[in-house]
Scaffold this motif. Structure first.
Motif, PDB file in Angstrom:
ATOM      1  N   LEU A   1       0.827  -1.209   0.000  1.00  0.00           N
ATOM      2  CA  LEU A   1       0.000   0.000   0.000  1.00  0.00           C
ATOM      3  C   LEU A   1       0.861   1.259   0.000  1.00  0.00           C
ATOM      4  O   LEU A   1       0.637   2.186  -0.795  1.00  0.00           O
ATOM      5  CB  LEU A   1      -0.916  -0.005   1.235  1.00  0.00           C
ATOM      6  CG  LEU A   1      -1.695   1.273   1.528  1.00  0.00           C
ATOM      7  CD1 LEU A   1      -2.678   1.576   0.402  1.00  0.00           C
ATOM      8  CD2 LEU A   1      -2.433   1.156   2.858  1.00  0.00           C
ATOM      9  N   LEU A   2       1.868   1.308   0.864  1.00  0.00           N
ATOM     10  CA  LEU A   2       2.705   2.497   0.972  1.00  0.00           C
ATOM     11  C   LEU A   2       3.528   2.733  -0.289  1.00  0.00           C
ATOM     12  O   LEU A   2       3.833   3.878  -0.630  1.00  0.00           O
ATOM     13  CB  LEU A   2       3.622   2.388   2.197  1.00  0.00           C
ATOM     14  CG  LEU A   2       2.932   2.492   3.561  1.00  0.00           C
ATOM     15  CD1 LEU A   2       3.940   2.363   4.685  1.00  0.00           C
ATOM     16  CD2 LEU A   2       2.178   3.823   3.691  1.00  0.00           C
ATOM     17  N   SER A   3       3.888   1.664  -0.965  1.00  0.00           N
ATOM     18  CA  SER A   3       4.645   1.831  -2.212  1.00  0.00           C
ATOM     19  C   SER A   3       3.811   2.539  -3.273  1.00  0.00           C
ATOM     20  O   SER A   3       4.348   3.155  -4.197  1.00  0.00           O
ATOM     21  CB  SER A   3       5.097   0.464  -2.741  1.00  0.00           C
ATOM     22  OG  SER A   3       3.989  -0.316  -3.164  1.00  0.00           O
ATOM     23  N   GLU A   4       2.482   2.487  -3.125  1.00  0.00           N
ATOM     24  CA  GLU A   4       1.584   3.107  -4.094  1.00  0.00           C
ATOM     25  C   GLU A   4       1.203   4.540  -3.717  1.00  0.00           C
ATOM     26  O   GLU A   4       0.890   5.355  -4.590  1.00  0.00           O
ATOM     27  CB  GLU A   4       0.308   2.266  -4.233  1.00  0.00           C
ATOM     28  CG  GLU A   4       0.572   0.860  -4.757  1.00  0.00           C
ATOM     29  CD  GLU A   4      -0.672  -0.019  -4.688  1.00  0.00           C
ATOM     30  OE1 GLU A   4      -1.717   0.484  -4.202  1.00  0.00           O
ATOM     31  OE2 GLU A   4      -0.604  -1.197  -5.089  1.00  0.00           O
ATOM     32  N   VAL A   5       1.200   4.853  -2.423  1.00  0.00           N
ATOM     33  CA  VAL A   5       0.684   6.165  -2.003  1.00  0.00           C
ATOM     34  C   VAL A   5       1.766   7.077  -1.421  1.00  0.00           C
ATOM     35  O   VAL A   5       1.490   8.246  -1.138  1.00  0.00           O
ATOM     36  CB  VAL A   5      -0.450   6.002  -0.959  1.00  0.00           C
ATOM     37  CG1 VAL A   5      -1.596   5.191  -1.542  1.00  0.00           C
ATOM     38  CG2 VAL A   5       0.065   5.381   0.333  1.00  0.00           C
ATOM     39  N   ARG A   6       2.992   6.555  -1.244  1.00  0.00           N
ATOM     40  CA  ARG A   6       4.035   7.383  -0.634  1.00  0.00           C
ATOM     41  C   ARG A   6       5.354   7.216  -1.368  1.00  0.00           C
ATOM     42  O   ARG A   6       5.691   6.124  -1.830  1.00  0.00           O
ATOM     43  CB  ARG A   6       4.217   7.007   0.844  1.00  0.00           C
ATOM     44  CG  ARG A   6       5.143   7.947   1.598  1.00  0.00           C
ATOM     45  CD  ARG A   6       5.273   7.570   3.067  1.00  0.00           C
ATOM     46  NE  ARG A   6       5.975   6.314   3.249  1.00  0.00           N
ATOM     47  CZ  ARG A   6       6.415   5.869   4.423  1.00  0.00           C
ATOM     48  NH1 ARG A   6       6.194   6.583   5.518  1.00  0.00           N
ATOM     49  NH2 ARG A   6       7.038   4.723   4.515  1.00  0.00           N
ATOM     50  N   SER A   7       6.095   8.316  -1.470  1.00  0.00           N
ATOM     51  CA  SER A   7       7.421   8.270  -2.087  1.00  0.00           C
ATOM     52  C   SER A   7       8.405   9.014  -1.186  1.00  0.00           C
ATOM     53  O   SER A   7       8.014   9.811  -0.338  1.00  0.00           O
ATOM     54  CB  SER A   7       7.400   8.903  -3.480  1.00  0.00           C
ATOM     55  OG  SER A   7       6.975  10.263  -3.398  1.00  0.00           O
ATOM     56  N   LYS A   8       9.694   8.736  -1.393  1.00  0.00           N
ATOM     57  CA  LYS A   8      10.734   9.333  -0.539  1.00  0.00           C
ATOM     58  C   LYS A   8      11.909   9.754  -1.403  1.00  0.00           C
ATOM     59  O   LYS A   8      12.416   8.973  -2.209  1.00  0.00           O
ATOM     60  CB  LYS A   8      11.207   8.291   0.494  1.00  0.00           C
ATOM     61  CG  LYS A   8      12.408   8.723   1.349  1.00  0.00           C
ATOM     62  CD  LYS A   8      12.005   9.736   2.407  1.00  0.00           C
ATOM     63  CE  LYS A   8      13.092   9.921   3.463  1.00  0.00           C
ATOM     64  NZ  LYS A   8      14.274  10.621   2.958  1.00  0.00           N
ATOM     65  N   ARG A   9      12.310  11.013  -1.214  1.00  0.00           N
ATOM     66  CA  ARG A   9      13.510  11.482  -1.890  1.00  0.00           C
ATOM     67  C   ARG A   9      14.622  11.664  -0.855  1.00  0.00           C
ATOM     68  O   ARG A   9      14.370  12.078   0.277  1.00  0.00           O
ATOM     69  CB  ARG A   9      13.250  12.790  -2.633  1.00  0.00           C
ATOM     70  CG  ARG A   9      12.982  13.983  -1.761  1.00  0.00           C
ATOM     71  CD  ARG A   9      12.635  15.219  -2.590  1.00  0.00           C
ATOM     72  NE  ARG A   9      12.561  16.416  -1.773  1.00  0.00           N
ATOM     73  CZ  ARG A   9      11.498  16.769  -1.076  1.00  0.00           C
ATOM     74  NH1 ARG A   9      10.420  15.988  -1.088  1.00  0.00           N
ATOM     75  NH2 ARG A   9      11.513  17.876  -0.359  1.00  0.00           N
ATOM     76  N   LYS A  10      15.819  11.337  -1.244  1.00  0.00           N
ATOM     77  CA  LYS A  10      16.964  11.411  -0.333  1.00  0.00           C
ATOM     78  C   LYS A  10      17.372  12.865  -0.149  1.00  0.00           C
ATOM     79  O   LYS A  10      17.556  13.600  -1.119  1.00  0.00           O
ATOM     80  CB  LYS A  10      18.145  10.616  -0.899  1.00  0.00           C
ATOM     81  CG  LYS A  10      19.216  10.276   0.133  1.00  0.00           C
ATOM     82  CD  LYS A  10      18.753   9.218   1.121  1.00  0.00           C
ATOM     83  CE  LYS A  10      19.881   8.758   2.017  1.00  0.00           C
ATOM     84  NZ  LYS A  10      19.453   7.761   3.003  1.00  0.00           N
ATOM     85  N   LEU A  11      17.516  13.274   1.125  1.00  0.00           N
ATOM     86  CA  LEU A  11      17.877  14.648   1.443  1.00  0.00           C
ATOM     87  C   LEU A  11      19.242  14.706   2.123  1.00  0.00           C
ATOM     88  O   LEU A  11      19.679  13.744   2.760  1.00  0.00           O
ATOM     89  CB  LEU A  11      16.833  15.272   2.382  1.00  0.00           C
ATOM     90  CG  LEU A  11      15.396  15.364   1.866  1.00  0.00           C
ATOM     91  CD1 LEU A  11      14.487  15.901   2.956  1.00  0.00           C
ATOM     92  CD2 LEU A  11      15.322  16.258   0.638  1.00  0.00           C
TER      93      LEU A  11
END
Length: 677
Positions: free
Chosen positions: A249-259
């Motif tokens: 589910l989270l792979s479909e609704v959330r993304s993360k960029r490296k900061l």
């Protein structure tokens, strides 16, 4: 129907207590580590003419309890359905995967629910992007995003509560699909319970504690036995299946960029939780705190002391001469002033502790302490009560409910009172000021070092007692520390200052009530004596302090306390401080104010100039260190004794703790005085 009785639920350290405070305009303590809320708290607020009642439950990671605080949570949630209408579920935007496990379990249980995702702005700053609408559709629930500390989104939550935007699961469309190999057993459970909700029947198979009917429990156990079901295995399978679905589910609704900030945080943690440098940094932080306790508190303490001295002078001057004059000017005002003067030091100490909690540093301390405490029979979670004990032992002992292992929990409860609480701080500072010179070494004050040493002595004795109890308390239960380190946060300086002021005021009002009562008793016993010539016409007692009833009482216990270097005044102060440790200072202040010598001097000056008949000073280095050790180890607090009995439900362990700590205090004080005198 209108849902007006709500539960506030979520994992530990997701901001539930902060949201509770914002909704109900309360000031419940919050902190950036798990275990802050260890019992339910209730409050209410008015919105558009309707009263909403909210109960804030302890944090939990799962519907299956593994610790005392999770048992409180699960029993309230599942066995008191008639006492609430719906659940407001608080999730952490930074740890959404972990938060969704408990959310799914509650929703599948058929409880109306509304989700609040807290710290969403913090998650965005750390590179997370969440499609809230898509998550709402997948979970079938209304979702609000908020930052509770800054009151962002709170009004929208109130509005959704008012409009009853709670989601109720359809029993045939639950988030958790019953594994095919257990469907037959779940169907048997339906026949026993007459409950259509499949997950509730699964839960009864997988849970060991929470079911009211002994007859039904017998039938449930029979179903388990016939199918050779292992409860723990069922719980593990459910957790793994749910997490697999949550990951998808989270792979479909959330993304993360490296900061860059993530890399800096990772680098910082390499130093802050280092096996060697982490402890060095922690010691440096403590040293700064203790130096600040003396340095920043000096001016307000002088101002408070001068103010109470002025009040005493005014009372002595304007109240007609007689017992009432003496009671107020020499009894009550000096007694209360003698304890209020230490409120700035307590406020400063609390302020630093709140900043450590709020910033996320305290969680790193827990992580570091786990490897240090395990050889002593404790776990990293024990550091929460131990550190909380520097404020007050009572909530600290209650916070031990967060420890799953029964043996570790008992040992933690037994040794937590050794930690230096805020009630000891007035005693430590006045004695350290008396016997430790105001000198510096490389910019570090001797007195700050002495105060830090007292905190370490309490901690080391707690470790020593733990290793002894490790071999006395029997248990085969294993435990592990599993925790997520929260992200570093900029503390809310103003909010923490407000909470520190509240804590200092709480100390004044709490201790003040006891000191007021004790001051009157001390004054009566010291104003009158067996050879009193008091008459109603003269309104004056002719009794000298050394001939008073109080002196006679103190002199009667001198054979016991004299080997420790104490005179009768110290003995009486020790006896009265059994009500609360800080009463020692209030009693000494009252006694010295009643003395005819040094009437214009402050308490410290009177104590420093006090001598025996042969001219030797009453307070020497040996006497001061002896008293410091006595209060470092003695169980001088009735309220703590009561809470230990309540939490252990054992008179045996309560008495072992009481007499054990008192014995350690007496012997250590005796030895150090005889060596140093």
């Amino acid at each position: 129907m209108n849902y007006t009785r709500l539960l506030l639920v979520g994992n530990p350290n997701v901001g539930k207590s902060t949201l509770f405070n914002q909704l109900c305009n309360r000031n419940q303590k919050t902190g950036n580590y798990s275990g802050v809320t260890v019992a339910s708290h209730s409050g209410s607020y008015q919105y558009k003419g309707e009263e909403i009642k909210i109960t804030d439950l302890p944090g939990s990671y799962s519907i299956y309890p593994t610790s005392e605080d999770e048992v409180i949570f699960a029993k309230y949630l599942l066995e008191r359905r008639d006492q609430y209408d719906a659940v407001v579920y608080v999730a952490d935007a930074l740890n959404l995967k972990r938060s969704l496990l408990l959310f799914e379990q509650i929703k599948d249980f058929g409880i109306p629910i509304l989700m609040v995702i807290n710290q969403i702005d913090e998650a965005e700053r750390r590179g997370y992007s969440l499609d809230v609408k898509a998550l709402e559709e997948e979970l079938g629930v209304t979702i609000h995003v908020t930052n509770a500390k800054k009151k962002l989104g709170v009004e929208a939550i109130r509005d959704s509560i008012y409009e009853n935007k709670f989601s109720l699961v359809n029993p045939s469309h639950q988030l958790f699909e019953i594994p095919a190999e257990y469907k037959a057993q779940v169907e048997k459970m339906k026949e026993i319970t007459q409950e259509e909700n499949l997950y509730q029947n699964w839960f009864l198979l997988a849970s060991t504690n929470l079911y009211k009917s002994p007859l039904d429990l017998q039938k449930i156990n029979q179903v388990r036995a016939e199918s050779h079901l292992v409860v723990k295995r069922l719980q593990t399978q459910e957790t793994l299946r749910r997490y697999a679905n949550i990951d998808q589910l989270l792979s479909e609704v959330r993304s993360k960029r490296k900061l860059l900030k993530d890399l800096i945080t990772e680098k910082a943690d390499q130093l802050i939780v280092h096996k060697f440098w982490g402890y060095v940094i922690f010691l440096a932080v403590l040293l700064v705190i203790f130096q600040s306790v003396f340095y920043f508190a000096e001016f307000p303490m002088t101002w408070i002391e001068d103010s109470f001295a002025w009040l005493s002078e005014m009372a002595a001057q304007y109240i007609p001469e007689g017992p009432l004059n003496s009671l107020i000017s020499e009894g009550i005002l000096p007694g209360i002033g003698g304890i209020v003067v230490f409120a700035p030091q307590i406020g400063i100490l609390m302020y630093f502790l709140y900043i450590m909690e709020d910033s996320g540093y305290m969680a790193r301390v827990i992580f570091m302490m786990d490897r240090l405490l395990r050889p002593f029979g404790l776990s990293g979670k024990s550091i929460i009560p131990l550190v909380s004990g520097t404020a007050c032992a009572i909530p600290a002992i209650m916070s031990a409910r967060n420890i799953e292992n029964t043996k570790e929990r008992l040992i933690t409860i037994m040794v937590t009172p050794f930690m230096t609480c805020s009630a000891r701080l007035p005693i430590y500072t006045i004695l350290i000021t008396l016997v430790i010179p105001d000198k510096y070494f490389m910019g570090i004050g001797y007195r700050a070092l002495a105060l830090m040493a007292m905190y370490f002595i309490g901690f080391l004795m707690a470790l020593f007692a733990s290793i002894v109890l490790k071999y006395i308390v029997k248990s085969t239960q294993k435990s592990f520390l599993i925790m997520d380190l929260p992200n570093y946060k900029m503390p809310l300086w103003g909010y923490n200052f407000k909470m520190a002021l509240k804590r200092a005021w709480g100390f004044i009002t709490g201790a003040g009530k006891v000191i007021f009562t004790v001051s009157i008793i001390i004054w009566v016993l010291s104003y009158f004596g067996p050879h009193d010539k008091f008459s109603l016409t003269s309104h004056k007692s002719e009794v000298e302090l050394n001939d008073s009833y109080l002196a006679k009482m103190g002199q009667s216990i001198e054979p016991v306390i004299k080997p420790l270097g104490y005179d009768w005044k110290m003995g009486v102060s020790i006896l009265t401080s059994f009500a609360a440790r800080e009463v020692f200072v209030g009693t000494m202040s009252t006694l010295y104010s009643l003395s005819d010598e040094g009437e214009d001097q402050k308490l410290l000056e009177k104590m420093k100039n006090d001598t025996y008949e042969d001219g030797t000073p009453v307070f020497t280095l040996a006497t001061g260190i002896s008293l410091l050790l006595f209060y470092a180890f003695a169980m001088q607090c009735m309220s703590t004794i009561a809470i230990v009995y309540k939490e252990t439900a054992s008179m045996k362990w309560t008495l072992i703790q009481l007499f054990g700590m008192t014995g350690i205090a007496y012997i250590s004080s005796l030895v150090v005085y005889q060596l140093l005198k």
